[in-house]
Design an enzyme around this catalytic site. Structure first.
Site, short mmCIF file in Angstrom:
data_model
loop_
_atom_site.label_atom_id
_atom_site.label_comp_id
_atom_site.label_asym_id
_atom_site.label_seq_id
_atom_site.Cartn_x
_atom_site.Cartn_y
_atom_site.Cartn_z
N ASN A 118 -0.91 -7.64 5.78
CA ASN A 118 -0.69 -6.72 4.67
C ASN A 118 -0.55 -5.26 5.09
O ASN A 118 0.00 -4.46 4.34
CB ASN A 118 -1.85 -6.86 3.68
CG ASN A 118 -1.87 -5.77 2.64
OD1 ASN A 118 -1.05 -5.75 1.72
ND2 ASN A 118 -2.81 -4.85 2.78
N THR B 109 -2.15 1.57 -6.12
CA THR B 109 -2.76 1.63 -4.80
C THR B 109 -2.51 2.99 -4.17
O THR B 109 -1.70 3.78 -4.64
CB THR B 109 -2.15 0.57 -3.85
OG1 THR B 109 -0.78 0.90 -3.61
CG2 THR B 109 -2.25 -0.83 -4.44
N ASP C 237 -8.67 -3.28 9.61
CA ASP C 237 -8.02 -2.03 9.20
C ASP C 237 -8.16 -1.02 10.32
O ASP C 237 -9.11 -1.09 11.10
CB ASP C 237 -8.65 -1.48 7.91
CG ASP C 237 -7.69 -0.60 7.12
OD1 ASP C 237 -7.22 0.42 7.69
OD2 ASP C 237 -7.40 -0.91 5.96
N TYR D 182 11.56 2.49 4.84
CA TYR D 182 10.62 1.56 4.19
C TYR D 182 11.36 0.30 3.76
O TYR D 182 10.90 -0.83 4.00
CB TYR D 182 9.96 2.24 3.00
CG TYR D 182 8.89 1.41 2.33
CD1 TYR D 182 7.63 1.29 2.91
CD2 TYR D 182 9.12 0.77 1.12
CE1 TYR D 182 6.64 0.53 2.31
CE2 TYR D 182 8.13 0.02 0.51
CZ TYR D 182 6.89 -0.09 1.10
OH TYR D 182 5.91 -0.85 0.50
N LYS E 13 10.81 -3.60 5.06
CA LYS E 13 10.41 -4.68 4.16
C LYS E 13 11.48 -5.76 4.05
O LYS E 13 11.16 -6.95 3.89
CB LYS E 13 10.05 -4.12 2.78
CG LYS E 13 8.83 -3.21 2.80
CD LYS E 13 7.60 -3.94 3.32
CE LYS E 13 6.33 -3.09 3.23
NZ LYS E 13 5.13 -3.82 3.69
#
Length: 256
Positions: A90, A191, A37, A156, A160
């Site tokens: 991810n 999340t 991360d 976005y 994706k």
């Protein structure tokens, strides 16, 4: 899950949300986990959670938009554990809703660099290692927004959709080389990225925007652990003939 115990898994964006749940799930299934991360404190917290539960994990700080940083991450994974068997690419961001003409160029570039170029960079670094081993399984995080158009999410959604297309293409390239590449397409999930939290916010203060539930046939949002279960399945021997697939984990939204 079959075939995960004793192997090595790498998860990017593992400091929170789906990434953290995925890292914890791999560890619970017996894998050594490389927790990657850009947020060092959050990533180390994930390592602590895994180790407290009896698992083995190592933190690596990474900027997925920087190929040299990604290459270093993969090198550390192999140097630490001797192999790279699974990868969950991810890491991603959501910069907020805006009409396509209102998106600033810098905002567009940053989002595409992380969400799409970042997945490409991870694949570029991971695949040679897995090919040399003769095996491996990779899961990329796409989105429901990568399957349909959603107003106000042009950058976005474009990123994706790109992840979905990249997943299909690379899966075909490596179908005879012992490596499977799939993706998950999360729907509304509890999340940080869904709640609109700013970077560095305390996850315990997260409040989910329940308006995202409007079009979910199951009438609820998902938990990150449900995404992690899908990732573990796609990496397991139980999914040994599945490649090039994007699995919606969305409470039925894609069926509507």
């Amino acid at each position: 899950m079959n075939g995960i115990d004793g192997k090595t898994a790498l998860v990017t964006g593992a400091g929170s949300g789906i990434g953290r749940a995925s890292a914890e799930r791999f560890a619970a299934d017996g894998a050594n986990v490389v927790v990657a991360d850009i947020a060092a404190e959050a990533g180390r917290e994930t390592v602590d959670l895994i180790e407290d539960a009896g698992g083995d994990a190592t933190f690596v700080e990474v900027d997925v938009a920087d190929f040299e940083s990604v290459e270093r991450m993969v090198d550390i994974a192999v140097d630490t554990y001797g192999s790279l068997d699974f990868a969950h690419n991810n890491a991603g961001i959501l910069t907020g809703f805006a009409g396509v003409t209102d998106i600033e160029e810098a905002q567009w570039d940053k989002l595409l660099d992380i969400n799409l170029k970042g997945v490409w960079a991870c694949l570029k670094a991971e695949l040679p290692v897995m090919e040399a081993q003769g095996s491996g399984a990779i899961v990329n995080t796409a989105s429901e927004s990568g399957l349909v158009g959603i107003g106000g999410l042009a950058s976005y959604s474009a990123s994706k959709h790109g992840v979905v297309g990249l997943t299909k293409t690379v899966a075909l390239e490596y179908a005879t080389r012992g490596i499977r590449i799939n993706a998950i397409a999360p729907g509304p999930t509890n999340t940080n990225i869904q709640s609109g939290m700013s970077e560095g916010s305390d996850p315990s203060e997260m409040e989910f925007d329940t308006s995202a539930m409007i079009d979910v046939p199951m009438d609820r949002i998902a938990d990150p652990e449900e995404m992690a279960g899908a990732v573990a399945f796609l990496c397991s021997d139980d999914a040994s003939c599945i490649t090039g697939h994007t699995l919606p984990v969305d409470g039925g939204q894609a069926a509507d």
